[in-house]
Design a protein around this motif. Structure first.
Motif, mmCIF file in Angstrom:
data_model
loop_
_atom_site.group_PDB
_atom_site.id
_atom_site.type_symbol
_atom_site.label_atom_id
_atom_site.label_comp_id
_atom_site.label_asym_id
_atom_site.label_seq_id
_atom_site.Cartn_x
_atom_site.Cartn_y
_atom_site.Cartn_z
ATOM 1 N N MET A 97 -22.395 25.275 -46.971
ATOM 2 C CA MET A 97 -21.810 24.612 -45.820
ATOM 3 C C MET A 97 -22.598 25.016 -44.573
ATOM 4 S SD MET A 97 -17.950 24.785 -44.323
ATOM 5 C CE MET A 97 -18.015 26.533 -44.178
ATOM 6 N N HIS A 98 -22.794 24.055 -43.699
ATOM 7 C CA HIS A 98 -23.538 24.264 -42.459
ATOM 8 C C HIS A 98 -22.664 23.825 -41.291
ATOM 9 C CE1 HIS A 98 -26.840 24.270 -39.629
ATOM 10 N NE2 HIS A 98 -26.648 22.989 -39.368
ATOM 11 N N LEU A 99 -22.519 24.678 -40.274
ATOM 12 C CA LEU A 99 -21.754 24.351 -39.068
ATOM 13 C C LEU A 99 -22.732 24.117 -37.929
ATOM 14 C CD1 LEU A 99 -18.956 27.073 -39.187
ATOM 15 C CD2 LEU A 99 -18.920 24.787 -40.175
ATOM 16 N N ARG A 100 -22.463 23.077 -37.147
ATOM 17 C CA ARG A 100 -23.345 22.771 -36.022
ATOM 18 C C ARG A 100 -22.568 21.975 -34.978
ATOM 19 N NH1 ARG A 100 -24.191 17.465 -36.297
ATOM 20 N NH2 ARG A 100 -24.238 16.404 -38.309
ATOM 21 N N GLU A 101 -23.167 21.872 -33.787
ATOM 22 C CA GLU A 101 -22.551 21.045 -32.754
ATOM 23 C C GLU A 101 -22.708 19.575 -33.128
ATOM 24 O OE1 GLU A 101 -22.925 21.876 -28.599
ATOM 25 O OE2 GLU A 101 -23.475 23.965 -29.002
ATOM 26 N N GLU A 102 -21.712 18.800 -32.743
ATOM 27 C CA GLU A 102 -21.772 17.363 -32.993
ATOM 28 C C GLU A 102 -22.962 16.765 -32.242
ATOM 29 O OE1 GLU A 102 -19.166 13.276 -32.312
ATOM 30 O OE2 GLU A 102 -18.211 15.204 -31.939
ATOM 31 N N ARG A 103 -23.622 15.797 -32.877
ATOM 32 C CA ARG A 103 -24.740 15.078 -32.279
ATOM 33 C C ARG A 103 -24.321 13.627 -32.029
ATOM 34 N NH1 ARG A 103 -28.315 18.362 -36.314
ATOM 35 N NH2 ARG A 103 -27.656 16.842 -37.860
ATOM 36 N N PRO A 104 -25.041 12.909 -31.145
ATOM 37 C CA PRO A 104 -24.659 11.517 -30.843
ATOM 38 C C PRO A 104 -24.527 10.629 -32.082
ATOM 39 C CG PRO A 104 -26.260 12.290 -29.253
ATOM 40 C CD PRO A 104 -26.143 13.371 -30.301
ATOM 41 N N GLY A 105 -25.339 10.832 -33.083
ATOM 42 C CA GLY A 105 -25.271 10.000 -34.275
ATOM 43 C C GLY A 105 -24.121 10.319 -35.215
ATOM 44 N N ASP A 106 -23.292 11.311 -34.881
ATOM 45 C CA ASP A 106 -22.191 11.742 -35.744
ATOM 46 C C ASP A 106 -20.880 10.999 -35.505
ATOM 47 O OD1 ASP A 106 -23.667 13.775 -37.039
ATOM 48 O OD2 ASP A 106 -23.201 15.200 -35.434
ATOM 49 N N ALA A 107 -20.812 10.194 -34.478
ATOM 50 C CA ALA A 107 -19.528 9.607 -34.066
ATOM 51 C C ALA A 107 -18.820 8.881 -35.211
ATOM 52 C CB ALA A 107 -19.718 8.673 -32.878
ATOM 53 N N GLU A 108 -19.524 8.078 -35.965
ATOM 54 C CA GLU A 108 -18.889 7.325 -37.046
ATOM 55 C C GLU A 108 -18.397 8.255 -38.164
ATOM 56 O OE1 GLU A 108 -20.182 3.986 -40.287
ATOM 57 O OE2 GLU A 108 -20.895 3.709 -38.222
ATOM 58 N N SER A 109 -19.200 9.244 -38.522
ATOM 59 C CA SER A 109 -18.794 10.198 -39.565
ATOM 60 C C SER A 109 -17.588 11.024 -39.135
ATOM 61 C CB SER A 109 -19.950 11.145 -39.905
ATOM 62 O OG SER A 109 -21.027 10.446 -40.441
ATOM 63 N N VAL A 110 -17.588 11.449 -37.870
ATOM 64 C CA VAL A 110 -16.466 12.235 -37.349
ATOM 65 C C VAL A 110 -15.203 11.386 -37.327
ATOM 66 C CG1 VAL A 110 -15.563 13.337 -35.254
ATOM 67 C CG2 VAL A 110 -17.870 13.888 -36.077
ATOM 68 N N ARG A 111 -15.334 10.146 -36.920
ATOM 69 C CA ARG A 111 -14.172 9.247 -36.919
ATOM 70 C C ARG A 111 -13.607 9.107 -38.331
ATOM 71 N NH1 ARG A 111 -11.679 5.835 -33.624
ATOM 72 N NH2 ARG A 111 -10.612 4.070 -34.567
ATOM 73 N N ASP A 112 -14.478 8.946 -39.313
ATOM 74 C CA ASP A 112 -14.047 8.818 -40.706
ATOM 75 C C ASP A 112 -13.318 10.073 -41.190
ATOM 76 O OD1 ASP A 112 -14.054 7.347 -43.298
ATOM 77 O OD2 ASP A 112 -15.263 9.086 -43.915
ATOM 78 N N ILE A 113 -13.790 11.245 -40.781
ATOM 79 C CA ILE A 113 -13.122 12.504 -41.156
ATOM 80 C C ILE A 113 -11.670 12.470 -40.702
ATOM 81 C CG2 ILE A 113 -12.993 14.989 -40.672
ATOM 82 C CD1 ILE A 113 -16.128 14.903 -40.496
ATOM 83 N N HIS A 114 -11.438 12.087 -39.449
ATOM 84 C CA HIS A 114 -10.073 12.086 -38.901
ATOM 85 C C HIS A 114 -9.215 10.987 -39.508
ATOM 86 C CE1 HIS A 114 -10.665 15.357 -36.123
ATOM 87 N NE2 HIS A 114 -11.865 14.848 -35.870
ATOM 88 N N LEU A 115 -9.799 9.824 -39.748
ATOM 89 C CA LEU A 115 -9.037 8.748 -40.392
ATOM 90 C C LEU A 115 -8.545 9.183 -41.770
ATOM 91 C CD1 LEU A 115 -11.235 5.654 -39.449
ATOM 92 C CD2 LEU A 115 -8.916 6.159 -38.625
ATOM 93 N N ARG A 116 -9.409 9.839 -42.513
ATOM 94 C CA ARG A 116 -9.045 10.257 -43.871
ATOM 95 C C ARG A 116 -8.109 11.462 -43.858
ATOM 96 N NH1 ARG A 116 -14.145 11.211 -46.989
ATOM 97 N NH2 ARG A 116 -12.706 11.341 -48.715
ATOM 98 N N ALA A 117 -8.346 12.417 -42.984
ATOM 99 C CA ALA A 117 -7.553 13.648 -42.978
ATOM 100 C C ALA A 117 -6.128 13.422 -42.457
ATOM 101 C CB ALA A 117 -8.243 14.720 -42.142
ATOM 102 N N PHE A 118 -5.966 12.522 -41.490
ATOM 103 C CA PHE A 118 -4.660 12.345 -40.863
ATOM 104 C C PHE A 118 -3.873 11.164 -41.395
ATOM 105 C CE2 PHE A 118 -6.624 15.190 -37.784
ATOM 106 C CZ PHE A 118 -5.580 16.065 -37.523
ATOM 107 N N GLY A 119 -4.383 10.465 -42.373
ATOM 108 C CA GLY A 119 -3.637 9.378 -43.002
ATOM 109 C C GLY A 119 -3.092 8.380 -42.008
ATOM 110 N N GLY A 120 -1.777 8.187 -41.997
ATOM 111 C CA GLY A 120 -1.135 7.195 -41.148
ATOM 112 C C GLY A 120 -1.317 7.424 -39.663
#
Length: 182
Positions: free
Chosen positions: A1-24
């Motif tokens: 696992m690698h931890l890093r600061e969010e980059r401009p190109g991460d917005a879609e992936s980060v959005r997907d993480i929250h959509l999947r993790a928080f369900g409804g």
């Protein structure tokens, strides 16, 4: 696992993480993240991504808040949200993100970090109920036990008062719990 600061190109992936993790509730959280992203600067706020095998699997955001203290307004930080995709949960990814973020914030002389969350989870990082330190929650809809704080080395005992969330939390109605029967 690698931890890093969010980059401009991460917005879609980060959005997907929250959509999947928080369900409804994922859309509200993902929209909040999209709005809060614009408030983060190199010295104010922090957005971290956890990667596993080159794929973003976790995210945490720390953004600016204010503590309305008797002496003066104090700039503090709010940890929200934290998410890990369901298939990667229970692997300490969320814990690693929180710990890394707290280390960075302590180095920036942030005095306090606040959050709304599960006391059983966040107590492992040293968070305690905010009311026990004289802090007042920004909304009555936040359960007392969920309103938590962590003092970092820059904290001084006079720093007490009411937490004031940044405007995006209110705009997205992401403060406290709503009563669906009301």
């Amino acid at each position: 696992m690698h931890l890093r600061e969010e980059r401009p190109g991460d917005a879609e992936s980060v959005r997907d993480i929250h959509l999947r993790a928080f369900g409804g509730h994922g859309t509200v959280v993902a929209d909040l993240v999209d709005t809060l992203r614009a408030t983060i600067t190199p010295t104010d706020g922090l957005s971290l991504v956890a990667e596993d095998g080159g794929r973003a699997v976790g995210h945490v955001m720390f953004t600016r808040g204010l503590l309305d203290a008797p002496r003066r307004l104090v700039e503090v930080t709010v940890l929200s949200p934290l998410a890990v995709v369901p298939e990667s949960q229970e692997r300490s990814i969320g814990s690693a993100l929180v710990r890394r973020g707290l280390t960075v914030l302590a180095g920036r002389a942030v005095p306090l970090v606040f959050l709304e969350g599960d006391p059983a989870y966040y107590s492992r990082f040293g968070f305690t109920p905010g009311g026990t330190r004289g802090f007042r929650k920004p909304s009555l809809r936040i359960p007392d036990g969920a309103f938590q704080s962590l003092a970092l080395p820059a904290y001084e005992p006079w720093m007490t008062g009411t937490l004031v969330y940044a405007e995006p939390f209110w705009r997205h109605d992401a403060v406290g719990l709503r009563d669906p029967g009301a």
